[in-house]
Design a protein around this motif. Structure first.
Motif, PDB file in Angstrom:
ATOM      1  N   CYS A 164      19.573  18.885 -98.927  1.00  0.00           N
ATOM      2  CA  CYS A 164      20.204  18.757 -97.615  1.00  0.00           C
ATOM      3  C   CYS A 164      20.524  17.290 -97.386  1.00  0.00           C
ATOM      4  CB  CYS A 164      19.264  19.289 -96.530  1.00  0.00           C
ATOM      5  SG  CYS A 164      19.960  19.139 -94.882  1.00  0.00           S
ATOM      6  N   TRP A 165      21.795  17.003 -97.066  1.00  0.00           N
ATOM      7  CA  TRP A 165      22.195  15.626 -96.809  1.00  0.00           C
ATOM      8  C   TRP A 165      22.532  15.498 -95.332  1.00  0.00           C
ATOM      9  CZ3 TRP A 165      25.812  17.880-100.637  1.00  0.00           C
ATOM     10  CH2 TRP A 165      25.239  17.935-101.901  1.00  0.00           C
ATOM     11  N   VAL A 166      21.902  14.548 -94.668  1.00  0.00           N
ATOM     12  CA  VAL A 166      22.101  14.392 -93.234  1.00  0.00           C
ATOM     13  C   VAL A 166      23.150  13.322 -92.927  1.00  0.00           C
ATOM     14  CG1 VAL A 166      20.969  13.811 -91.064  1.00  0.00           C
ATOM     15  CG2 VAL A 166      19.756  15.171 -92.782  1.00  0.00           C
ATOM     16  N   ALA A 167      23.083  12.208 -93.595  1.00  0.00           N
ATOM     17  CA  ALA A 167      23.990  11.111 -93.270  1.00  0.00           C
ATOM     18  C   ALA A 167      24.996  10.855 -94.388  1.00  0.00           C
ATOM     19  CB  ALA A 167      23.194   9.847 -92.976  1.00  0.00           C
ATOM     20  N   ASP A 168      24.528  10.375 -95.506  1.00  0.00           N
ATOM     21  CA  ASP A 168      25.421   9.995 -96.590  1.00  0.00           C
ATOM     22  C   ASP A 168      25.391  11.015 -97.718  1.00  0.00           C
ATOM     23  OD1 ASP A 168      26.091   7.577 -95.334  1.00  0.00           O
ATOM     24  OD2 ASP A 168      24.279   6.623 -96.115  1.00  0.00           O
ATOM     25  N   LEU A 169      26.549  11.194 -98.330  1.00  0.00           N
ATOM     26  CA  LEU A 169      26.627  12.057 -99.512  1.00  0.00           C
ATOM     27  C   LEU A 169      26.057  11.327-100.713  1.00  0.00           C
ATOM     28  CD1 LEU A 169      30.312  13.305 -99.181  1.00  0.00           C
ATOM     29  CD2 LEU A 169      28.244  14.635 -98.778  1.00  0.00           C
ATOM     30  N   PRO A 170      25.519  12.060-101.661  1.00  0.00           N
ATOM     31  CA  PRO A 170      25.131  11.417-102.917  1.00  0.00           C
ATOM     32  C   PRO A 170      26.371  10.781-103.546  1.00  0.00           C
ATOM     33  CG  PRO A 170      24.286  13.655-102.813  1.00  0.00           C
ATOM     34  CD  PRO A 170      25.209  13.478-101.650  1.00  0.00           C
ATOM     35  N   GLU A 171      26.203   9.648-104.166  1.00  0.00           N
ATOM     36  CA  GLU A 171      27.337   8.898-104.714  1.00  0.00           C
ATOM     37  C   GLU A 171      28.250   9.732-105.615  1.00  0.00           C
ATOM     38  OE1 GLU A 171      30.112   6.161-105.096  1.00  0.00           O
ATOM     39  OE2 GLU A 171      28.449   6.077-103.680  1.00  0.00           O
ATOM     40  N   PRO A 172      27.715  10.543-106.525  1.00  0.00           N
ATOM     41  CA  PRO A 172      28.644  11.327-107.367  1.00  0.00           C
ATOM     42  C   PRO A 172      29.548  12.245-106.542  1.00  0.00           C
ATOM     43  CG  PRO A 172      26.423  11.433-108.254  1.00  0.00           C
ATOM     44  CD  PRO A 172      26.326  10.763-106.912  1.00  0.00           C
ATOM     45  N   ILE A 173      29.010  12.845-105.492  1.00  0.00           N
ATOM     46  CA  ILE A 173      29.812  13.742-104.654  1.00  0.00           C
ATOM     47  C   ILE A 173      30.819  12.935-103.840  1.00  0.00           C
ATOM     48  CG2 ILE A 173      29.751  15.485-102.820  1.00  0.00           C
ATOM     49  CD1 ILE A 173      28.545  16.386-105.537  1.00  0.00           C
ATOM     50  N   ALA A 174      30.407  11.796-103.320  1.00  0.00           N
ATOM     51  CA  ALA A 174      31.310  10.945-102.536  1.00  0.00           C
ATOM     52  C   ALA A 174      32.527  10.535-103.357  1.00  0.00           C
ATOM     53  CB  ALA A 174      30.556   9.715-102.031  1.00  0.00           C
ATOM     54  N   GLN A 175      32.327  10.278-104.630  1.00  0.00           N
ATOM     55  CA  GLN A 175      33.456   9.910-105.500  1.00  0.00           C
ATOM     56  C   GLN A 175      34.465  11.053-105.603  1.00  0.00           C
ATOM     57  OE1 GLN A 175      31.794   8.693-109.245  1.00  0.00           O
ATOM     58  NE2 GLN A 175      30.751   6.928-108.354  1.00  0.00           N
ATOM     59  N   PHE A 176      33.971  12.288-105.671  1.00  0.00           N
ATOM     60  CA  PHE A 176      34.877  13.432-105.749  1.00  0.00           C
ATOM     61  C   PHE A 176      35.609  13.652-104.428  1.00  0.00           C
ATOM     62  CE2 PHE A 176      32.168  14.395-109.402  1.00  0.00           C
ATOM     63  CZ  PHE A 176      33.147  14.647-110.349  1.00  0.00           C
ATOM     64  N   VAL A 177      34.958  13.359-103.309  1.00  0.00           N
ATOM     65  CA  VAL A 177      35.620  13.466-102.003  1.00  0.00           C
ATOM     66  C   VAL A 177      36.808  12.504-101.955  1.00  0.00           C
ATOM     67  CG1 VAL A 177      35.373  13.054 -99.524  1.00  0.00           C
ATOM     68  CG2 VAL A 177      33.575  14.265-100.767  1.00  0.00           C
ATOM     69  N   ILE A 178      36.590  11.284-102.394  1.00  0.00           N
ATOM     70  CA  ILE A 178      37.674  10.287-102.406  1.00  0.00           C
ATOM     71  C   ILE A 178      38.808  10.742-103.317  1.00  0.00           C
ATOM     72  CG2 ILE A 178      38.258   7.929-103.116  1.00  0.00           C
ATOM     73  CD1 ILE A 178      35.339   7.188-102.205  1.00  0.00           C
ATOM     74  N   ARG A 179      38.481  11.274-104.484  1.00  0.00           N
ATOM     75  CA  ARG A 179      39.496  11.747-105.420  1.00  0.00           C
ATOM     76  C   ARG A 179      40.276  12.912-104.833  1.00  0.00           C
ATOM     77  NH1 ARG A 179      37.854  14.409-110.945  1.00  0.00           N
ATOM     78  NH2 ARG A 179      36.464  12.627-110.986  1.00  0.00           N
ATOM     79  N   ASP A 180      39.567  13.865-104.212  1.00  0.00           N
ATOM     80  CA  ASP A 180      40.246  15.024-103.628  1.00  0.00           C
ATOM     81  C   ASP A 180      41.199  14.613-102.503  1.00  0.00           C
ATOM     82  OD1 ASP A 180      39.016  16.731-105.359  1.00  0.00           O
ATOM     83  OD2 ASP A 180      37.833  17.786-103.842  1.00  0.00           O
ATOM     84  N   LYS A 181      40.786  13.655-101.684  1.00  0.00           N
ATOM     85  CA  LYS A 181      41.640  13.222-100.576  1.00  0.00           C
ATOM     86  C   LYS A 181      42.976  12.683-101.091  1.00  0.00           C
ATOM     87  CE  LYS A 181      39.960  11.011 -97.090  1.00  0.00           C
ATOM     88  NZ  LYS A 181      39.213  10.082 -96.234  1.00  0.00           N
ATOM     89  N   SER A 182      42.966  12.080-102.254  1.00  0.00           N
ATOM     90  CA  SER A 182      44.203  11.522-102.789  1.00  0.00           C
ATOM     91  C   SER A 182      45.038  12.562-103.529  1.00  0.00           C
ATOM     92  CB  SER A 182      43.891  10.349-103.726  1.00  0.00           C
ATOM     93  OG  SER A 182      43.198  10.784-104.861  1.00  0.00           O
ATOM     94  N   ASN A 183      44.477  13.735-103.836  1.00  0.00           N
ATOM     95  CA  ASN A 183      45.192  14.758-104.598  1.00  0.00           C
ATOM     96  C   ASN A 183      45.666  15.938-103.761  1.00  0.00           C
ATOM     97  OD1 ASN A 183      45.196  13.635-107.197  1.00  0.00           O
ATOM     98  ND2 ASN A 183      43.055  14.218-107.472  1.00  0.00           N
ATOM     99  N   VAL A 184      45.351  15.948-102.482  1.00  0.00           N
ATOM    100  CA  VAL A 184      45.717  17.110-101.662  1.00  0.00           C
ATOM    101  C   VAL A 184      47.170  17.038-101.266  1.00  0.00           C
ATOM    102  CG1 VAL A 184      45.301  18.314 -99.488  1.00  0.00           C
ATOM    103  CG2 VAL A 184      43.400  17.490-100.855  1.00  0.00           C
TER     104      VAL A 184
END
Length: 77
Positions: free
Chosen positions: A57-77
Motif C-alpha cells: 500500500c502506497w500512501v504518498a509516493d510511488l515506488p521509483e520503478p512505478i513512477a518511471q512508468f507513469v512518466i513514460r505512459d503520460k508521454s505515450n497517451v
C-alpha cells in the motif's frame, strides 16, 4: 454485450458485467482503449502483484520503478 454472447458467463464477461454495474454509480464515466505503449503502468503493477509476497500500500509516493512508468505512459497517451 448481448445476452446470447458466448462470453457472458466467462471470466471476462463477468468482469465486463460488473464494470457496467459499477459505472452506473458515477455521474459521468468513460471507457477508453489505451494502446500498450500508454499502459505500461498496469503491466508493471500486474507483474509486481504476481511477484509480491505480501500486500503493498502506497500512501504518498510511488515506488521509483512505478513512477518511471507513469512518466513514460503520460508521454505515450
Amino acid at each position: 454485450m448481448q445476452n446470447d454472447s458466448p462470453y457472458l458467463n466467462s471470466t471476462l464477461g463477468l468482469i465486463i458485467s460488473d464494470t457496467k454495474i459499477l459505472m452506473t454509480s458515477f455521474l459521468s464515466c468513460r471507457v477508453q482503449h489505451v494502446r500498450r505503449e500508454g499502459n505500461s503502468v498496469a503491466h508493471e503493477l500486474a507483474k509486481r502483484a504476481i511477484q509480491a509476497e505480501a500486500d503493498e500500500c502506497w500512501v504518498a509516493d510511488l515506488p521509483e520503478p512505478i513512477a518511471q512508468f507513469v512518466i513514460r505512459d503520460k508521454s505515450n497517451v
